[in-house]
Design an enzyme around this catalytic site. Structure first.
Site, PDB file in Angstrom:
ATOM      1  N   LEU A  40     -40.258  36.474 -50.142  1.00 31.82           N
ATOM      2  CA  LEU A  40     -41.221  37.162 -50.579  1.00 31.82           C
ATOM      3  C   LEU A  40     -42.522  36.446 -51.073  1.00 31.82           C
ATOM      4  O   LEU A  40     -42.343  35.245 -51.531  1.00 31.82           O
ATOM      5  CB  LEU A  40     -40.715  37.897 -51.987  1.00 31.82           C
ATOM      6  CG  LEU A  40     -41.646  38.610 -52.922  1.00 31.82           C
ATOM      7  CD1 LEU A  40     -40.668  39.734 -53.484  1.00 31.82           C
ATOM      8  CD2 LEU A  40     -42.201  37.522 -53.756  1.00 31.82           C
ATOM      9  N   LYS A  62     -44.353  22.380 -53.723  1.00 31.20           N
ATOM     10  CA  LYS A  62     -44.886  23.079 -52.302  1.00 31.20           C
ATOM     11  C   LYS A  62     -46.116  23.800 -52.704  1.00 31.20           C
ATOM     12  O   LYS A  62     -46.316  24.233 -53.751  1.00 31.20           O
ATOM     13  CB  LYS A  62     -43.824  24.123 -52.065  1.00 31.20           C
ATOM     14  CG  LYS A  62     -44.128  24.787 -50.612  1.00 31.20           C
ATOM     15  CD  LYS A  62     -42.935  25.638 -50.437  1.00 31.20           C
ATOM     16  CE  LYS A  62     -43.271  26.691 -49.158  1.00 31.20           C
ATOM     17  NZ  LYS A  62     -41.923  27.460 -48.615  1.00 31.20           N
ATOM     18  N   ALA A  76     -38.494  33.244 -54.412  1.00 34.86           N
ATOM     19  CA  ALA A  76     -39.818  33.563 -53.695  1.00 34.86           C
ATOM     20  C   ALA A  76     -40.014  32.445 -52.831  1.00 34.86           C
ATOM     21  O   ALA A  76     -39.507  31.201 -52.807  1.00 34.86           O
ATOM     22  CB  ALA A  76     -41.104  33.774 -54.594  1.00 34.86           C
ATOM     23  N   CYS A  77     -41.005  32.355 -51.652  1.00 32.08           N
ATOM     24  CA  CYS A  77     -41.178  31.392 -50.539  1.00 32.08           C
ATOM     25  C   CYS A  77     -41.380  30.038 -51.285  1.00 32.08           C
ATOM     26  O   CYS A  77     -41.099  29.197 -50.535  1.00 32.08           O
ATOM     27  CB  CYS A  77     -42.508  32.038 -49.799  1.00 32.08           C
ATOM     28  SG  CYS A  77     -42.949  30.773 -48.878  1.00 32.08           S
ATOM     29  N   PHE A  78     -42.155  29.965 -52.453  1.00 34.07           N
ATOM     30  CA  PHE A  78     -42.710  28.447 -52.644  1.00 34.07           C
ATOM     31  C   PHE A  78     -41.797  28.033 -53.551  1.00 34.07           C
ATOM     32  O   PHE A  78     -42.120  26.909 -54.268  1.00 34.07           O
ATOM     33  CB  PHE A  78     -44.112  28.946 -53.498  1.00 34.07           C
ATOM     34  CG  PHE A  78     -45.215  29.139 -52.824  1.00 34.07           C
ATOM     35  CD1 PHE A  78     -45.888  28.178 -52.247  1.00 34.07           C
ATOM     36  CD2 PHE A  78     -45.525  30.479 -52.237  1.00 34.07           C
ATOM     37  CE1 PHE A  78     -46.819  28.144 -51.431  1.00 34.07           C
ATOM     38  CE2 PHE A  78     -46.625  30.716 -51.448  1.00 34.07           C
ATOM     39  CZ  PHE A  78     -47.381  29.559 -50.984  1.00 34.07           C
TER      40      PHE A  78
END
Length: 277
Positions: free
Chosen positions: A84, A164, A148-150
């Site tokens: 996400l 990141k 989430a993605c990060f």
């Protein structure tokens, strides 16, 4: 690795709704596969802001759609993998290039494209590094729950001080690589978490603290606000310098625009695609 074709098209399609953004990326990839357009570097934003999920994720399990809709935001499933992302204060890029022009597997091509991203950060004065190449960016990290993605880095993604700053995902179809990713200008962590569906009983405050420890933004890295246009120009220069590209500003062709409209109507704008189980 050296790119076999140095003449690329440069697009800035501005801020658009999520389904339109994903449709344009796919339309470009299809046109490039047919030989109608050159390799393309595209920059864009999201209006309204939107939540996107990876191809293999469940929208109903990952996203609080009631909160998203109540806030007037959008939602879309990407054609690529990953987790996400809330596309809010960011610069998004996409790269479309035939596999024969950028040979190698997913890891190798991630590394090459990341050289352009790294050079873009250097243009802004950010000292960044690439995460290690041992983690396949197509795979979820098996080490536990990630919000989430990060909050975790895959292979050859950009980090500042071990945190990141950009998240990317890639897919291949008809001999064409489509890689796109988000470069965080800033982030509203409480807002992000309000839009996510966390596991029952999950400690939100602790997860937000973890996210902050794993992710960073251009605003935090530079100690000042970085706007969309400034970031776009820096990453344009970075890609050109690091990959030796000759970038020519252009626009979507009429065929690409029509194909994108069709993809919005039949795919990315449909809950049959976005909320499929």
């Amino acid at each position: 690795m050296a790119l076999a074709e140095k003449n690329w098209r440069l697009l800035d399609t501005g801020h658009r709704p999520g389904p339109e953004n994903m449709a344009i990326d796919e339309a470009i990839a299809r046109a490039h596969a047919r030989g109608e357009v050159p390799p393309t570097l595209r920059f864009y934003g999201w209006a309204p802001p939107a939540v996107s999920i990876g191809y293999f994720q469940s929208m109903l399990k990952e996203v609080d759609l009631d909160a998203v809709r109540a806030s007037g935001y959008g939602y879309v499933r990407r054609p690529t993998g990953g987790r996400l992302i809330f596309h809010h204060m960011e610069l998004t890029y996409s790269v479309v290039v035939r596999e024969e022009l950028l040979p190698g597997g997913v890891i190798e091509t991630y590394r090459e494209i990341s050289r352009g991203l790294l050079a873009g950060l250097a243009e802004l004065g950010v000292a960044a590094e690439l995460s290690g190449g041992e983690r396949d960016p197509r795979r979820a990290d098996p080490g536990g729950f990630h919000t989430a993605c990060f909050d975790t880095a895959s292979a050859y993604e950009l980090q500042v001080g071990g945190r990141k700053l950009a998240g990317s995902a890639q897919t291949r179809r008809d001999g064409v690589i489509l890689q796109h990713g988000s470069i965080l200008l800033d982030v509203d962590v409480p807002l992000l978490f309000r839009l996510m569906r966390l596991p029952e009983g999950a400690p939100a405050e602790r997860l937000m603290a973890r996210f902050r420890s794993k992710a960073t933004t251009l605003r935090e890295a530079l100690g000042r606000e970085v706007g969309y246009a400034e970031a776009r120009d820096a990453f344009t220069a970075g890609f050109a310098r690091a990959l030796g590209l000759r970038l020519t500003s252009g626009s979507l062709t009429l065929a690409e625009e029509k194909e994108a409209e069709t993809l919005v109507a039949t795919k990315y704008g449909s809950d049959n695609w976005n909320i499929k189980k």
